[in-house]
Design a protein around this motif. Structure first.
Motif, PDB file in Angstrom:
ATOM      1  N   VAL A 253     -11.396  11.926   4.387  1.00 19.67           N
ATOM      2  CA  VAL A 253     -10.308  11.589   5.298  1.00 19.67           C
ATOM      3  C   VAL A 253     -10.589  12.237   6.657  1.00 19.67           C
ATOM      4  CG1 VAL A 253      -7.846  11.841   5.766  1.00 19.67           C
ATOM      5  CG2 VAL A 253      -8.630  11.350   3.440  1.00 19.67           C
ATOM      6  N   ILE A 254     -10.697  11.381   7.687  1.00 16.75           N
ATOM      7  CA  ILE A 254     -10.979  11.882   9.034  1.00 16.75           C
ATOM      8  C   ILE A 254      -9.762  11.807   9.939  1.00 16.75           C
ATOM      9  CG2 ILE A 254     -13.463  11.437   8.983  1.00 16.75           C
ATOM     10  CD1 ILE A 254     -12.948   8.809  10.433  1.00 16.75           C
ATOM     11  N   GLN A 255      -8.741  11.058   9.497  1.00 12.02           N
ATOM     12  CA  GLN A 255      -7.488  11.001  10.249  1.00 12.02           C
ATOM     13  C   GLN A 255      -6.387  10.572   9.305  1.00 12.02           C
ATOM     14  OE1 GLN A 255      -7.647   8.610  13.755  1.00 12.02           O
ATOM     15  NE2 GLN A 255      -5.531   8.983  14.319  1.00 12.02           N
ATOM     16  N   SER A 256      -5.275  11.256   9.347  1.00 14.62           N
ATOM     17  CA  SER A 256      -4.151  10.907   8.491  1.00 14.62           C
ATOM     18  C   SER A 256      -3.005  10.393   9.347  1.00 14.62           C
ATOM     19  CB  SER A 256      -3.696  12.117   7.667  1.00 14.62           C
ATOM     20  OG  SER A 256      -3.328  13.179   8.525  1.00 14.62           O
ATOM     21  N   GLY A 257      -2.086   9.675   8.706  1.00 11.60           N
ATOM     22  CA  GLY A 257      -0.881   9.236   9.398  1.00 11.60           C
ATOM     23  C   GLY A 257      -1.082   8.107  10.378  1.00 11.60           C
ATOM     24  N   VAL A 258      -2.068   7.213  10.170  1.00 10.34           N
ATOM     25  CA  VAL A 258      -2.209   6.031  11.008  1.00 10.34           C
ATOM     26  C   VAL A 258      -1.059   5.079  10.668  1.00 10.34           C
ATOM     27  CG1 VAL A 258      -3.675   4.078  11.632  1.00 10.34           C
ATOM     28  CG2 VAL A 258      -4.710   6.301  11.071  1.00 10.34           C
ATOM     29  N   HIS A 259      -0.255   4.728  11.668  1.00 11.48           N
ATOM     30  CA  HIS A 259       0.957   3.959  11.432  1.00 11.48           C
ATOM     31  C   HIS A 259       0.673   2.466  11.468  1.00 11.48           C
ATOM     32  CE1 HIS A 259       3.440   7.511  13.285  1.00 11.48           C
ATOM     33  NE2 HIS A 259       2.789   7.836  12.190  1.00 11.48           N
ATOM     34  N   SER A 260       1.276   1.715  10.566  1.00 10.02           N
ATOM     35  CA  SER A 260       1.248   0.261  10.634  1.00 10.02           C
ATOM     36  C   SER A 260       2.434  -0.280   9.836  1.00 10.02           C
ATOM     37  CB  SER A 260      -0.069  -0.299  10.090  1.00 10.02           C
ATOM     38  OG  SER A 260      -0.199  -0.033   8.708  1.00 10.02           O
ATOM     39  N   TYR A 261       2.696  -1.580  10.001  1.00  9.60           N
ATOM     40  CA  TYR A 261       3.810  -2.213   9.310  1.00  9.60           C
ATOM     41  C   TYR A 261       3.302  -2.918   8.058  1.00  9.60           C
ATOM     42  CZ  TYR A 261       6.639  -1.352  13.458  1.00  9.60           C
ATOM     43  OH  TYR A 261       7.320  -0.745  14.484  1.00  9.60           O
ATOM     44  N   HIS A 262       3.882  -2.566   6.919  1.00  8.07           N
ATOM     45  CA  HIS A 262       3.543  -3.272   5.687  1.00  8.07           C
ATOM     46  C   HIS A 262       4.419  -4.500   5.555  1.00  8.07           C
ATOM     47  CE1 HIS A 262       2.768  -4.362   1.590  1.00  8.07           C
ATOM     48  NE2 HIS A 262       4.062  -4.231   1.300  1.00  8.07           N
ATOM     49  N   ARG A 263       3.754  -5.663   5.395  1.00  7.73           N
ATOM     50  CA  ARG A 263       4.445  -6.923   5.120  1.00  7.73           C
ATOM     51  C   ARG A 263       3.746  -7.597   3.948  1.00  7.73           C
ATOM     52  NH1 ARG A 263       3.717  -6.978  11.007  1.00  7.73           N
ATOM     53  NH2 ARG A 263       5.751  -6.663  12.012  1.00  7.73           N
ATOM     54  N   THR A 264       4.478  -8.370   3.189  1.00  8.00           N
ATOM     55  CA  THR A 264       3.873  -9.086   2.079  1.00  8.00           C
ATOM     56  C   THR A 264       3.097 -10.298   2.597  1.00  8.00           C
ATOM     57  OG1 THR A 264       5.793 -10.501   1.748  1.00  8.00           O
ATOM     58  CG2 THR A 264       5.753  -8.403   0.550  1.00  8.00           C
ATOM     59  N   ILE A 265       2.251 -10.856   1.733  1.00  6.59           N
ATOM     60  CA  ILE A 265       1.505 -12.062   2.083  1.00  6.59           C
ATOM     61  C   ILE A 265       2.467 -13.199   2.408  1.00  6.59           C
ATOM     62  CG2 ILE A 265      -0.095 -13.819   1.203  1.00  6.59           C
ATOM     63  CD1 ILE A 265      -1.376 -11.608  -0.498  1.00  6.59           C
ATOM     64  N   SER A 266       3.536 -13.332   1.624  1.00  3.44           N
ATOM     65  CA  SER A 266       4.486 -14.418   1.864  1.00  3.44           C
ATOM     66  C   SER A 266       5.186 -14.267   3.209  1.00  3.44           C
ATOM     67  CB  SER A 266       5.507 -14.500   0.737  1.00  3.44           C
ATOM     68  OG  SER A 266       6.204 -13.284   0.588  1.00  3.44           O
ATOM     69  N   THR A 267       5.456 -13.036   3.635  1.00  4.15           N
ATOM     70  CA  THR A 267       6.070 -12.830   4.956  1.00  4.15           C
ATOM     71  C   THR A 267       5.142 -13.288   6.063  1.00  4.15           C
ATOM     72  OG1 THR A 267       7.537 -11.038   4.269  1.00  4.15           O
ATOM     73  CG2 THR A 267       6.882 -11.065   6.573  1.00  4.15           C
ATOM     74  N   TYR A 268       3.870 -12.920   5.981  1.00  5.99           N
ATOM     75  CA  TYR A 268       2.910 -13.400   6.987  1.00  5.99           C
ATOM     76  C   TYR A 268       2.838 -14.920   6.986  1.00  5.99           C
ATOM     77  CZ  TYR A 268       0.975  -8.812   8.198  1.00  5.99           C
ATOM     78  OH  TYR A 268       0.803  -7.529   8.674  1.00  5.99           O
ATOM     79  N   TYR A 269       2.694 -15.504   5.792  1.00  6.24           N
ATOM     80  CA  TYR A 269       2.562 -16.961   5.703  1.00  6.24           C
ATOM     81  C   TYR A 269       3.788 -17.662   6.273  1.00  6.24           C
ATOM     82  CZ  TYR A 269       1.978 -21.654   3.910  1.00  6.24           C
ATOM     83  OH  TYR A 269       1.872 -23.015   3.821  1.00  6.24           O
ATOM     84  N   ASN A 270       4.970 -17.227   5.889  1.00  8.86           N
ATOM     85  CA  ASN A 270       6.196 -17.890   6.343  1.00  8.86           C
ATOM     86  C   ASN A 270       6.405 -17.731   7.843  1.00  8.86           C
ATOM     87  OD1 ASN A 270       6.918 -18.882   3.809  1.00  8.86           O
ATOM     88  ND2 ASN A 270       7.933 -16.971   3.240  1.00  8.86           N
ATOM     89  N   ALA A 271       6.050 -16.578   8.399  1.00  7.54           N
ATOM     90  CA  ALA A 271       6.170 -16.381   9.845  1.00  7.54           C
ATOM     91  C   ALA A 271       5.213 -17.310  10.599  1.00  7.54           C
ATOM     92  CB  ALA A 271       5.876 -14.923  10.193  1.00  7.54           C
ATOM     93  N   ILE A 272       4.000 -17.460  10.088  1.00  9.26           N
ATOM     94  CA  ILE A 272       3.035 -18.379  10.697  1.00  9.26           C
ATOM     95  C   ILE A 272       3.563 -19.812  10.655  1.00  9.26           C
ATOM     96  CG2 ILE A 272       0.734 -19.401  10.372  1.00  9.26           C
ATOM     97  CD1 ILE A 272      -0.130 -16.571   9.335  1.00  9.26           C
ATOM     98  N   PHE A 273       4.126 -20.207   9.519  1.00  8.40           N
ATOM     99  CA  PHE A 273       4.668 -21.564   9.376  1.00  8.40           C
ATOM    100  C   PHE A 273       5.856 -21.783  10.313  1.00  8.40           C
ATOM    101  CE2 PHE A 273       7.320 -24.805   7.431  1.00  8.40           C
ATOM    102  CZ  PHE A 273       6.394 -25.812   7.178  1.00  8.40           C
ATOM    103  N   GLN A 274       6.772 -20.812  10.371  1.00  3.77           N
ATOM    104  CA  GLN A 274       7.956 -20.952  11.210  1.00  3.77           C
ATOM    105  C   GLN A 274       7.600 -21.008  12.696  1.00  3.77           C
ATOM    106  OE1 GLN A 274      11.110 -21.576  10.291  1.00  3.77           O
ATOM    107  NE2 GLN A 274      10.349 -21.670   8.184  1.00  3.77           N
TER     108      GLN A 274
END
Length: 242
Positions: free
Chosen positions: A180-201
Motif C-alpha cells: 500500500v503506497i497511498q490510503s484513503g483514495v476517495h471515489s463513489y461506489h455505484r452498482t453496474i445497474s446504476t451506471y447502465y441506467n444513467a447512461i440510458f437515461q
C-alpha cells in the motif's frame, strides 16, 4: 468532493506505462475499440497523465486531452510535451462536437453522474461514439486476503460485502508488489445497474459492455496476474446516441 489527484498520479506514474492494471488490462482493450472508430475529433475527458490520449492519437484520431484538475494538468502537460495534440483545462476551450468521447476511470470521481453524461450527449456528434470505463464496481467495497511472500504479497481470496450500498468509499492504492503506497483514495461506489441506467437515461444506447481480462504480459508481474485473472478490474461501455 475535492481531492488532490496529483498525489495519486505521482505515486502511480512510475508504473503506469508498463506494469499497472491499466497497462496490463485496460490499454490494449481500449486500443482495439479505438481502432474500430472512424477518423475524426476525439475528446479524452479527464485525461489524467495522457496515456490513453497517446493511444488514440496513434490510431489516427485528432485528440484533445482535457484535464480540469490543476495539479494533474501540470503532469499532463509534461507527459505530452512532445506530442502533437491539443491539451485543455477548461470546458470553455472545448469547441464544437466530437466524433469520439473518452472518459476513462473518471466517472467514479464525479458526484453528479447525470450531469456529466448529459454534457457528453450534447457535445457528441449524432453518429459518434462515447467510450466509458470505470474501475469495476465489485471491487470498490471488497478487499483481498493476502499474505507476505518475500518481496511481494500472495493474494488468497477476495471478500465482497455491501455491493448494493452506494456511497463514497475510500480505497488504498497498491504498487506492483502489492504494498500500500497511498490510503484513503476517495471515489463513489455505484452498482453496474446504476451506471447502465444513467447512461440510458442520458439518451445513449450501450452497444458493447466489457470486463477486460489480463494481458499475457502480466505473467512478469505476479501480483497483477493473481488479482486481475480472478476478478474483473474494469467495466467498459461503448455507447451511441439513440
Amino acid at each position: 468532493m475535492k481531492q488532490d489527484f496529483s498525489l495519486v498520479a505521482q505515486e502511480y506514474i512510475k508504473e503506469r506505462e508498463n506494469c499497472s492494471f491499466n497497462a496490463l488490462v485496460l490499454d490494449g482493450y481500449l486500443e482495439n475499440i479505438l481502432r474500430c472508430c472512424r477518423p475524426g475529433k476525439c475528446l479524452d475527458y479527464g485525461a489524467g497523465i495522457g496515456t490513453v490520449s497517446k493511444i488514440a492519437t496513434a490510431v489516427g484520431l485528432d485528440v484533445t486531452a482535457f484535464e480540469p484538475d490543476p495539479s494533474m494538468f501540470r503532469l499532463l502537460k509534461a507527459n505530452l510535451q512532445d506530442e502533437s495534440m491539443t491539451i485543455a483545462n477548461s470546458q470553455s476551450q472545448l469547441k464544437g462536437r466530437y466524433d469520439v468521447i473518452l472518459s476513462i476511470n473518471m466517472l467514479d470521481y464525479v458526484d453528479n453522474l447525470d450531469e456529466i453524461l448529459s454534457y457528453f450527449y450534447r457535445i457528441l456528434d449524432s453518429t459518434g461514439q462515447l467510450i466509458l470505463s470505470v474501475p469495476h464496481p465489485m471491487k470498490d467495497l471488497g478487499d483481498w486476503v493476502k499474505v507476505r511472500s518475500g518481496t511481494r504479497w500472495d493474494y488468497l481470496y477476495y471478500r465482497l460485502d455491501g455491493y448494493l450500498e452506494e456511497k463514497l468509499c475510500h480505497k488504498p492504492r497498491e504498487n506492483v508488489n502489492g504494498d500500500v503506497i497511498q490510503s484513503g483514495v476517495h471515489s463513489y461506489h455505484r452498482t453496474i445497474s446504476t451506471y447502465y441506467n444513467a447512461i440510458f437515461q442520458a439518451g445513449f444506447t450501450v452497444t458493447h459492455l466489457g470486463e477486460p481480462g489480463v494481458s499475457p504480459k502480466a505473467k512478469d508481474y505476479p501480483v497483477i496476474q493473481q488479482k486481475a485473472s480472478r476478478i474483473p478490474y474494469f467495466l467498459v461501455f461503448v455507447c451511441k446516441k439513440r
